[in-house]
Design a protein around this motif. Structure first.
Motif, mmCIF file in Angstrom:
data_model
loop_
_atom_site.group_PDB
_atom_site.id
_atom_site.type_symbol
_atom_site.label_atom_id
_atom_site.label_comp_id
_atom_site.label_asym_id
_atom_site.label_seq_id
_atom_site.Cartn_x
_atom_site.Cartn_y
_atom_site.Cartn_z
ATOM 1 N N LYS A 1 -2.571 5.245 -3.342
ATOM 2 C CA LYS A 1 -3.317 6.486 -3.165
ATOM 3 C C LYS A 1 -2.334 7.598 -2.773
ATOM 4 O O LYS A 1 -2.334 8.081 -1.644
ATOM 5 N N ARG B 1 0.860 -1.178 0.000
ATOM 6 C CA ARG B 1 0.000 0.000 0.000
ATOM 7 C C ARG B 1 0.903 1.236 0.000
ATOM 8 O O ARG B 1 1.844 1.316 0.807
ATOM 9 N N CYS C 1 -4.518 -3.997 -9.461
ATOM 10 C CA CYS C 1 -4.184 -2.909 -8.539
ATOM 11 C C CYS C 1 -5.287 -1.850 -8.537
ATOM 12 O O CYS C 1 -6.071 -1.741 -9.478
ATOM 13 N N VAL C 2 -5.306 -1.055 -7.471
ATOM 14 C CA VAL C 2 -6.159 0.128 -7.381
ATOM 15 C C VAL C 2 -5.269 1.360 -7.473
ATOM 16 O O VAL C 2 -4.284 1.479 -6.741
ATOM 17 N N GLU D 1 0.298 5.218 0.429
ATOM 18 C CA GLU D 1 -0.730 6.183 0.792
ATOM 19 C C GLU D 1 -0.061 7.492 1.205
ATOM 20 O O GLU D 1 0.957 7.487 1.904
ATOM 21 N N SER E 1 -1.865 -4.542 -5.412
ATOM 22 C CA SER E 1 -1.413 -3.445 -4.552
ATOM 23 C C SER E 1 -2.354 -2.251 -4.656
ATOM 24 O O SER E 1 -3.126 -2.117 -5.613
ATOM 25 N N TYR E 2 -2.261 -1.370 -3.666
ATOM 26 C CA TYR E 2 -3.148 -0.210 -3.540
ATOM 27 C C TYR E 2 -2.304 1.057 -3.518
ATOM 28 O O TYR E 2 -1.372 1.181 -2.715
#
Length: 298
Positions: free
Chosen positions: A209, A180, A240-241, A182, A206-207
């Motif tokens: 942001k 992640r 993924c995002v 972020e 995976s993420y």
């Protein structure tokens, strides 16, 4: 208003020397796992060595400093670059975790690496009515790996980097799984991962942001060898995002060389732009008219 920066708390106990000693000892024995136990561990710059896996237990936080001087100038000067018409913040040499010429290195575990990025910005100012204005100081990247091979990132959360979270340059055989990234999304330039002259890259599950591009594919020529072509190739990003005000995917900048043989599959794009490859003149390297080439992008 000028930017203000948080001072370290009185009596802060930096754990840099202790963790670095464990990394060095593992490397001297041919490699091994260095575990960061549950709890908050304040650190300055750490240097990852060949054969070493830095493993963060669940509940652990590797906490970076809130001032530029808490981070070493790691990157060789010749590997930095700047643009002609923008603040040269990308030319900073500072990093929280740095490796050069290492093989078989990893950052794993369910812990958190936090660069304390919000302290580097003046929150009262605005850039493009959205971001906090760029501060007139050198902001660190969280991870810089230069000329490394066989790299693995698994499960870790990378939080609030004030500049690119990861810059992997001239690296090969990279696996990114279940991480992640972020960041406070008002922090401009806080990219997720910049793969720069990299080969054989796999990113999955995976993420992202961040406050800027989620994944950027770059091919920046060596400042000392502008006549030598470079390429980023064989990249697969799947499942993924990508959530950002900027680009989910950035494919190159105008001074980059060749980016080819890339696949993005099953990506959940949220936020602003899915894929960007705009080439503004302000992104040209000083003295360069541009030569980006892209091919076989799926």
């Amino acid at each position: 208003a000028s930017a203000t920066f948080a001072a370290p708390p009185d009596g802060i106990h930096w754990e840099t020397a202790a963790i670095q000693a464990r990394i060095d000892a593992a490397a001297a024995k041919g490699g091994g796992r260095v575990t960061v136990e549950k709890g908050v561990h304040p650190c300055r710059t750490l240097y990852l060595k060949s054969g070493v896996e830095l493993h963060l237990e669940e509940g652990s936080v590797l906490k970076g400093g809130s001032r530029p001087e808490d981070y070493d100038d790691t990157l060789p000067v010749a590997q930095t670059y700047s643009y002609s018409n923008s603040v040269p913040e990308t030319a900073t040499r500072k990093a929280f975790i740095f490796a050069e010429g290492a093989t078989n290195i990893a950052i794993t575990g369910r812990g958190v690496i936090d660069s304390g990025g919000q302290a580097f910005f003046d929150h009262s100012t605005r850039l493009w009515e959205r971001f906090w204005a760029k501060p007139p100081i050198a902001r660190p990247r969280m991870v810089i790996f230069l000329r490394c091979r066989n790299i693995r990132f698994e499960d870790v959360t990378f939080k609030d980097c004030p500049l690119w979270t990861m810059w992997l340059r001239f690296c090969e055989n990279i696996t990114v799984s279940r991480i992640r990234i972020e960041a406070e999304q008002q922090m401009v330039n806080s990219d997720g991962i910049d793969f720069d002259v990299c080969r054989h890259v796999r990113v999955g599950d995976s993420y992202f942001k961040p406050g800027d591009d989620c994944v950027a594919l770059r091919a920046i020529r060596d400042a000392r060898r502008q006549d030598v072509s470079v390429v980023t190739e064989d990249v697969v990003v799947s499942n993924c995002v990508f959530d950002t005000f900027c680009q989910g995917v950035r494919i190159g900048c105008p001074s980059d060389d060749t980016i080819r043989n890339v696949v993005f599959r099953n990506i959940d794009f949220r936020g602003n732009n899915a894929i960007g490859s705009q080439q503004p003149r302000s992104y040209l390297t000083v003295g360069d008219n541009g030569y980006l080439k892209t091919e076989n992008i799926l």
